[in-house]
Design a protein around this motif. Structure first.
Motif, PDB file in Angstrom:
ATOM      1  N   ILE A 112       0.840  -1.209   0.000  1.00 33.96           N
ATOM      2  CA  ILE A 112       0.000   0.000   0.000  1.00 33.96           C
ATOM      3  C   ILE A 112       0.867   1.248   0.000  1.00 33.96           C
ATOM      4  O   ILE A 112       0.644   2.185  -0.776  1.00 33.96           O
ATOM      5  CB  ILE A 112      -0.964  -0.013   1.203  1.00 33.96           C
ATOM      6  N   LEU A 113       1.891   1.261   0.861  1.00 33.66           N
ATOM      7  CA  LEU A 113       2.775   2.427   0.934  1.00 33.66           C
ATOM      8  C   LEU A 113       3.538   2.623  -0.374  1.00 33.66           C
ATOM      9  O   LEU A 113       3.670   3.752  -0.852  1.00 33.66           O
ATOM     10  CB  LEU A 113       3.752   2.275   2.101  1.00 33.66           C
ATOM     11  N   ASN A 114       4.014   1.536  -0.975  1.00 36.71           N
ATOM     12  CA  ASN A 114       4.714   1.642  -2.258  1.00 36.71           C
ATOM     13  C   ASN A 114       3.790   2.172  -3.336  1.00 36.71           C
ATOM     14  O   ASN A 114       4.186   2.992  -4.163  1.00 36.71           O
ATOM     15  CB  ASN A 114       5.279   0.282  -2.682  1.00 36.71           C
ATOM     16  N   ASN A 115       2.533   1.706  -3.322  1.00 37.61           N
ATOM     17  CA  ASN A 115       1.570   2.171  -4.319  1.00 37.61           C
ATOM     18  C   ASN A 115       1.282   3.656  -4.145  1.00 37.61           C
ATOM     19  O   ASN A 115       1.195   4.395  -5.132  1.00 37.61           O
ATOM     20  CB  ASN A 115       0.291   1.339  -4.228  1.00 37.61           C
ATOM     21  N   CYS A 116       1.131   4.094  -2.908  1.00 32.70           N
ATOM     22  CA  CYS A 116       0.870   5.516  -2.640  1.00 32.70           C
ATOM     23  C   CYS A 116       2.055   6.369  -3.071  1.00 32.70           C
ATOM     24  O   CYS A 116       1.892   7.459  -3.631  1.00 32.70           O
ATOM     25  CB  CYS A 116       0.581   5.738  -1.162  1.00 32.70           C
ATOM     26  N   THR A 117       3.270   5.896  -2.821  1.00 35.75           N
ATOM     27  CA  THR A 117       4.476   6.626  -3.199  1.00 35.75           C
ATOM     28  C   THR A 117       4.616   6.707  -4.713  1.00 35.75           C
ATOM     29  O   THR A 117       4.943   7.739  -5.274  1.00 35.75           O
ATOM     30  CB  THR A 117       5.726   5.932  -2.602  1.00 35.75           C
ATOM     31  N   THR A 119       2.278   6.564  -6.978  1.00 28.45           N
ATOM     32  CA  THR A 119       1.221   7.322  -7.659  1.00 28.45           C
ATOM     33  C   THR A 119       1.240   8.791  -7.264  1.00 28.45           C
ATOM     34  O   THR A 119       0.401   9.560  -7.699  1.00 28.45           O
ATOM     35  CB  THR A 119      -0.172   6.726  -7.353  1.00 28.45           C
ATOM     36  N   ARG A 121       0.683  10.127  -4.252  1.00 30.04           N
ATOM     37  CA  ARG A 121      -0.288  10.523  -3.208  1.00 30.04           C
ATOM     38  C   ARG A 121       0.410  10.814  -1.916  1.00 30.04           C
ATOM     39  O   ARG A 121       1.397  10.349  -1.551  1.00 30.04           O
ATOM     40  CB  ARG A 121      -1.284   9.415  -2.983  1.00 30.04           C
TER      41      ARG A 121
END
Length: 121
Positions: A112-117, A119, A121
């Motif tokens: 989740i953190l990697n995805n947020c970083t 994209t 966000r």
């Protein structure tokens, strides 16, 4: 992924899609697997004949898949019923937690953190 219609054609499509090299295939004697030894990517096809009460042939068995299925059934039982519409999501979550082991939650947070970083966000 949960498949809605199992068939010989689907099995052949899965082999074509996911296998880059010739494979050794181990199945039970379910009829959708018949004839796979003729597939261009199947170099060997070993069949365990459950219909004849055979569950292993030397080192050959198909218990891993059946084991996962029995664990999935126990997992789904705690929800006391799952709609067909949402079944694939439950199966994917089970698959994720099973594959990641006891640290599945930490792995989920990291994803989740990697995805947020990634994209922004």
């Amino acid at each position: 992924m949960v498949e809605k219609n199992l068939s010989k054609d689907l099995i052949r499509e899965k082999i074509d899609k996911h296998c880059n090299e010739p494979i050794r295939l181990f199945t039970d004697d379910y009829t959708i697997y018949f004839g796979l030894e003729g597939h261009s990517k199947v170099k060997e096809h070993h069949i365990i004949k459950h219909s004849e009460k055979e569950y292993a042939d030397g080192e050959n068995h198909v218990n891993n898949c059946e084991n996962r299925h029995s664990l999935l059934r126990q997992y789904l039982r705690i929800f006391r019923g799952v709609s067909k519409k949402k079944l694939n999501t439950y199966v994917k979550f089970f698959q994720f937690t099973f594959n990641k082991g006891v640290n599945w939650f930490g792995n989920a947070i990291q994803l989740i953190l990697n995805n947020c970083t990634n994209t922004g966000r």
